[in-house]
Scaffold this active site. Structure first.
Site, PDB file in Angstrom:
ATOM      1  N   SER A 150       0.918  -1.098  -0.089  1.00  0.00           N
ATOM      2  CA  SER A 150       0.059   0.035   0.047  1.00  0.00           C
ATOM      3  C   SER A 150       0.794   1.414   0.031  1.00  0.00           C
ATOM      4  O   SER A 150       1.804   1.380  -0.860  1.00  0.00           O
ATOM      5  CB  SER A 150      -0.901  -0.096   1.164  1.00  0.00           C
ATOM      6  OG  SER A 150      -2.077   0.953   0.942  1.00  0.00           O
ATOM      7  N   ARG A 217     -11.944   6.501  10.415  1.00  0.00           N
ATOM      8  CA  ARG A 217     -11.270   5.100  10.567  1.00  0.00           C
ATOM      9  C   ARG A 217     -12.255   4.178  10.199  1.00  0.00           C
ATOM     10  O   ARG A 217     -11.800   3.167   9.259  1.00  0.00           O
ATOM     11  CB  ARG A 217     -10.623   4.865  11.844  1.00  0.00           C
ATOM     12  CG  ARG A 217     -10.065   3.372  11.960  1.00  0.00           C
ATOM     13  CD  ARG A 217      -8.738   3.437  11.174  1.00  0.00           C
ATOM     14  NE  ARG A 217      -8.078   2.247  11.527  1.00  0.00           N
ATOM     15  CZ  ARG A 217      -7.151   1.824  10.824  1.00  0.00           C
ATOM     16  NH1 ARG A 217      -6.436   2.631   9.719  1.00  0.00           N
ATOM     17  NH2 ARG A 217      -6.151   0.565  10.938  1.00  0.00           N
ATOM     18  N   ASP A 311      -8.720  -6.863  -4.184  1.00  0.00           N
ATOM     19  CA  ASP A 311      -8.527  -5.472  -3.602  1.00  0.00           C
ATOM     20  C   ASP A 311      -9.236  -4.365  -4.588  1.00  0.00           C
ATOM     21  O   ASP A 311      -8.970  -4.347  -5.756  1.00  0.00           O
ATOM     22  CB  ASP A 311      -6.993  -5.412  -3.766  1.00  0.00           C
ATOM     23  CG  ASP A 311      -6.346  -3.903  -3.112  1.00  0.00           C
ATOM     24  OD1 ASP A 311      -7.485  -3.082  -3.013  1.00  0.00           O
ATOM     25  OD2 ASP A 311      -5.441  -3.684  -3.197  1.00  0.00           O
ATOM     26  N   HIS A 344      -7.725  -5.380   0.361  1.00  0.00           N
ATOM     27  CA  HIS A 344      -6.702  -4.768   0.216  1.00  0.00           C
ATOM     28  C   HIS A 344      -5.860  -5.008   1.230  1.00  0.00           C
ATOM     29  O   HIS A 344      -4.306  -4.952   1.362  1.00  0.00           O
ATOM     30  CB  HIS A 344      -7.008  -3.233   0.536  1.00  0.00           C
ATOM     31  CG  HIS A 344      -5.845  -2.103   0.378  1.00  0.00           C
ATOM     32  ND1 HIS A 344      -4.954  -2.299  -0.899  1.00  0.00           N
ATOM     33  CD2 HIS A 344      -5.034  -1.513   1.255  1.00  0.00           C
ATOM     34  CE1 HIS A 344      -4.119  -1.281  -0.603  1.00  0.00           C
ATOM     35  NE2 HIS A 344      -3.956  -0.745   0.495  1.00  0.00           N
ATOM     36  N   ASP A 345      -6.128  -5.582   2.502  1.00  0.00           N
ATOM     37  CA  ASP A 345      -5.421  -5.830   3.729  1.00  0.00           C
ATOM     38  C   ASP A 345      -4.866  -7.232   3.480  1.00  0.00           C
ATOM     39  O   ASP A 345      -4.123  -7.972   4.452  1.00  0.00           O
ATOM     40  CB  ASP A 345      -6.154  -5.984   5.025  1.00  0.00           C
ATOM     41  CG  ASP A 345      -6.294  -4.695   5.977  1.00  0.00           C
ATOM     42  OD1 ASP A 345      -5.440  -3.821   5.468  1.00  0.00           O
ATOM     43  OD2 ASP A 345      -6.925  -4.611   6.601  1.00  0.00           O
TER      44      ASP A 345
END
Length: 371
Positions: A150, A217, A311, A344-345
């Site tokens: 990222s 967040r 992602d 994405h993680d």
């Protein structure tokens, strides 16, 4: 030898750096951790770059009171991917953050007060420019590799394009050559949530604006996951504490976002969140060049790219655009699309999917045969 214990270190550079904005940021303090031993030649160093709200605490524990090790602990240590019996591993906190390196929470030497919004906007290139001061101070001329996911992947790209003679390779995971309008829009909404918190006070708050930062967040967490991972983890289940027709009753996914949002407030600064979001939005590997091809023309080291199928924040086609460009320039580039449901993680959660591939790549780089 790395025994699982690590000490946070700091270096201050009085002369600072000239930023892409033209402003001078000085002095600069960089927080970092190291694992393993630097050899006499200074030739076994690897730099690991952290993502948006990460820090220099890559692996191990700083004290017995820590309940969790560093954020990529599973790949660092004797016999692991980042083998501390073989490599000297460095992870530094980026400027603009709130974990020890100079950022909005730091004291402005001109005023004796926190920078807050007087802190200059920094770019990914600025972050890497500051890192070169640290690498120089450690006596390292050339890194075995720079790797990160990222925002960390963006930093690795900057090392490859701006300091091609300082790295022997780079490993880029779940990154983008430039965030899409959709990614920028999501960050914009996250920023609004902080701006609209009355306790933010245009950055001059005494206590973190918890409601705005928690919401920001929460928005971010949605982008880190995927439809498949949310279905698997939460489904449409209601919280066991709530009834289906309670007006304020929550689905499990809502409770998850609420918990992660408010727990984030205790460990991250709102202004730093805003600055780093701006840094991400501004990123463009071709900034200052006429094209991506011109930016990549300086690349000398072999590059290894990873994208993850689910992602949707930085989808695979964005990585593939870089790979295609490098191939057309006849650069040494390798690409792997990893099938994953983690979104994405995935680069943080499924290291076993890419560890063998990176291990092989590093072996070939050090043998001089990466192709």
């Amino acid at each position: 030898m790395f025994d699982g214990r690590v000490t946070e270190q700091f270096k201050t550079f009085e002369s600072g750096i000239r930023l892409d904005s033209g402003r001078i940021l000085a002095p600069i303090t960089i927080a970092f951790e190291t694992y393993g031993t630097l050899n006499r030649q200074g030739s076994n160093a690897i730099l690991v770059e952290h993502a948006w709200t990460g820090d220099a605490h890559l692996a191990g524990k700083r004290s017995d009171s820590e309940t969790k090790p560093g954020w990529w602990d599973a790949i660092v240590g004797p016999g692991r991917l980042l083998d501390t019996d073989r490599y000297f591993i460095i992870c530094s906190n980026v400027i603009g953050s709130c974990f020890g390196s100079t950022g909005p929470t730091s004291i402005n030497p001109k005023t004796g007060k926190r920078y807050n919004l007087s802190f200059p906007v920094v770019t990914i290139r600025d972050m890497v420019r500051a890192q070169t001061l640290l690498i120089d101070s450690l006596g390292i001329d050339k890194l075995v590799t720079v790797m990160g996911g990222s925002m960390g992947g963006m930093q690795a790209l900057e090392w490859a394009t701006q300091y091609p003679d300082r790295i022997a390779s780079a490993i880029i995971l779940a990154a983008t050559p430039r965030p899409s309008p959709q990614a920028i829009a999501l960050n914009a909404v996250a920023r609004w949530s902080i701006f609209n918190d009355p306790t933010w006070r245009k950055g001059e708050y005494k206590a973190n604006p918890k409601d705005g930062l928690a919401l920001a967040r929460g928005i971010g967490h949605i982008t880190f996951l995927s439809d498949e991972s949310m279905n698997s983890k939460f489904g449409r289940r209601f919280s066991a504490k709530d009834g289906q027709f309670d007006f304020f009753g929550q689905f499990e996914v809502e409770r998850y976002l609420n918990y992660n949002g408010y727990s984030f407030v205790s460990r991250f600064d709102a202004n730093s969140f805003l600055y780093l979001a701006k840094t991400l939005d501004l990123y463009d590997v071709a900034w200052g060049y006429d094209s991506m091809a011109e930016a990549f023309s300086a690349v000398e080291a072999p590059l290894q790219f990873y994208a993850f199928s689910s992602d949707w924040l930085y989808p695979p086609y964005q990585t593939e655009s870089m790979v295609t460009c490098l191939q057309e320039l006849d650069k040494d580039v390798e690409y792997h699309l990893i099938t994953s449901s983690y979104g994405h993680d995935a680069f943080l959660l499924e290291h076993e999917t890419f560890t063998p591939l990176i291990r092989d790549f590093l072996s070939r780089v050090q043998a001089g045969t990466a192709e």
